[in-house]
Scaffold this active site. Sequence first.
Site, short mmCIF file in Angstrom:
data_model
loop_
_atom_site.label_atom_id
_atom_site.label_comp_id
_atom_site.label_asym_id
_atom_site.label_seq_id
_atom_site.Cartn_x
_atom_site.Cartn_y
_atom_site.Cartn_z
N LEU A 33 -2.19 -15.10 -6.71
CA LEU A 33 -2.81 -14.93 -8.02
C LEU A 33 -2.38 -16.03 -9.00
CD1 LEU A 33 -2.45 -11.05 -8.36
CD2 LEU A 33 -4.33 -12.37 -7.37
N HIS A 37 -7.20 -15.42 -12.02
CA HIS A 37 -7.17 -14.02 -11.60
C HIS A 37 -6.68 -13.14 -12.75
CE1 HIS A 37 -6.50 -15.89 -7.46
NE2 HIS A 37 -7.56 -15.14 -7.26
P1 AMP Z 1 -10.11 -15.06 -4.62
O1 AMP Z 1 -8.70 -14.56 -4.66
O2 AMP Z 1 -10.23 -16.53 -4.48
O3 AMP Z 1 -10.96 -14.29 -3.64
O4 AMP Z 1 -10.72 -14.74 -6.05
C1 AMP Z 1 -10.70 -13.44 -6.58
C2 AMP Z 1 -11.62 -13.40 -7.77
O5 AMP Z 1 -11.14 -14.30 -8.76
C3 AMP Z 1 -13.05 -13.82 -7.44
O6 AMP Z 1 -13.96 -12.99 -8.14
C4 AMP Z 1 -13.09 -15.24 -7.94
O7 AMP Z 1 -14.39 -15.66 -8.32
C5 AMP Z 1 -12.19 -15.16 -9.16
N1 AMP Z 1 -11.69 -16.49 -9.50
C6 AMP Z 1 -10.95 -17.31 -8.71
N2 AMP Z 1 -10.74 -18.49 -9.36
C7 AMP Z 1 -11.36 -18.39 -10.55
C8 AMP Z 1 -11.51 -19.26 -11.68
N3 AMP Z 1 -10.96 -20.49 -11.71
N4 AMP Z 1 -12.20 -18.83 -12.75
C9 AMP Z 1 -12.75 -17.59 -12.75
N5 AMP Z 1 -12.66 -16.73 -11.73
C10 AMP Z 1 -11.97 -17.11 -10.64
#
Ligand code: AMP
Length: 280
Positions: A33, A37
């Site tokens: 995270l 996140h």
């Molecule tokens: P992940 O852990 O990569 O699966 O991401 C979990 C959630 O966080 C997903 O909904 C991603 O789109 C969101 N997320 C990851 N990086 C970003 C970011 N830089 N800006 C906004 N949301 C993000």
Amino acid sequence: MKLVRSPRAMASLAARWRARGLSVGFVPTMGALHAAHRSLLRRARRENDRLVVSVFVNPAQFGPKEDFARYPRPFRRDAAACRAERTDALYHPAPGAIYPPGYGSFVEVPGLGAPLCGRFRPGHFRGVATVVLKLLESVRPDRLYLGEKDYQQLLVLRRMARDLGLPVRVVGCPTIRASDGLALSSRNAYLSPEERARAPRLYGALRAGAAEAKRRGATPASVRRRMRRALGIPGARVDYLEIVDAESLARPARLKGKLRLLGAVRIGNTRLIDNLGLLV
Ligand code: AMP
């Protein structure tokens, strides 16, 4: 904060909350995270009585040659971050709890899942849709929080929720960036210092495309050319730099309406994605 390991325990905890009339916000993640996140967690915390965060590195969304094995798993740090954001339940199922032996059911969203990342990561969105449906089935949240950084994923999951009539509101949250423009991502940790220094050019290319799109006489093709020229990262491989309709992800015939610029590039062993909204 409760640490929940099984789908059944998650379902019964959330059912008790619902029975008391409490609203539930849910943020699914793969852990590692970072500040982006945490911005999703904060928003969900604000808008709901109870906050559930899942940390699950989903094997079904990785291709055989992708980074599943080396994907970062700093679980204790993630748990501390969730606690700091006042999470009520951290749902951290074992892979076998989600995909028991003999598992064989998958969700397909073929239209929105086929272009862009779908072309370069076959089976990826099928894995994403399947795991999110399974997580939703246990948590049954009122609201599901997803980042616009993974724009195609957001559209795929919105469509899944609509098509299957899932009783959840999908909330898209803006992309969070480092001060140099690079979208935050757990995969940024793979970048060497040299690669990290070049990585913001992906966002730069999208911005150059957006500027070109506003120029008189610009066309979708001229926008694509402009993005490729602007990228200029030595040794980077471009999966795509595209301009598409923001809802259907189809290539537009003209520069008109709600459009989205999306890019995916590989720098060394790291695949980065980013996107930018555009109204012309
Ligand atoms: P992940 O852990 O990569 O699966 O991401 C979990 C959630 O966080 C997903 O909904 C991603 O789109 C969101 N997320 C990851 N990086 C970003 C970011 N830089 N800006 C906004 N949301 C993000």
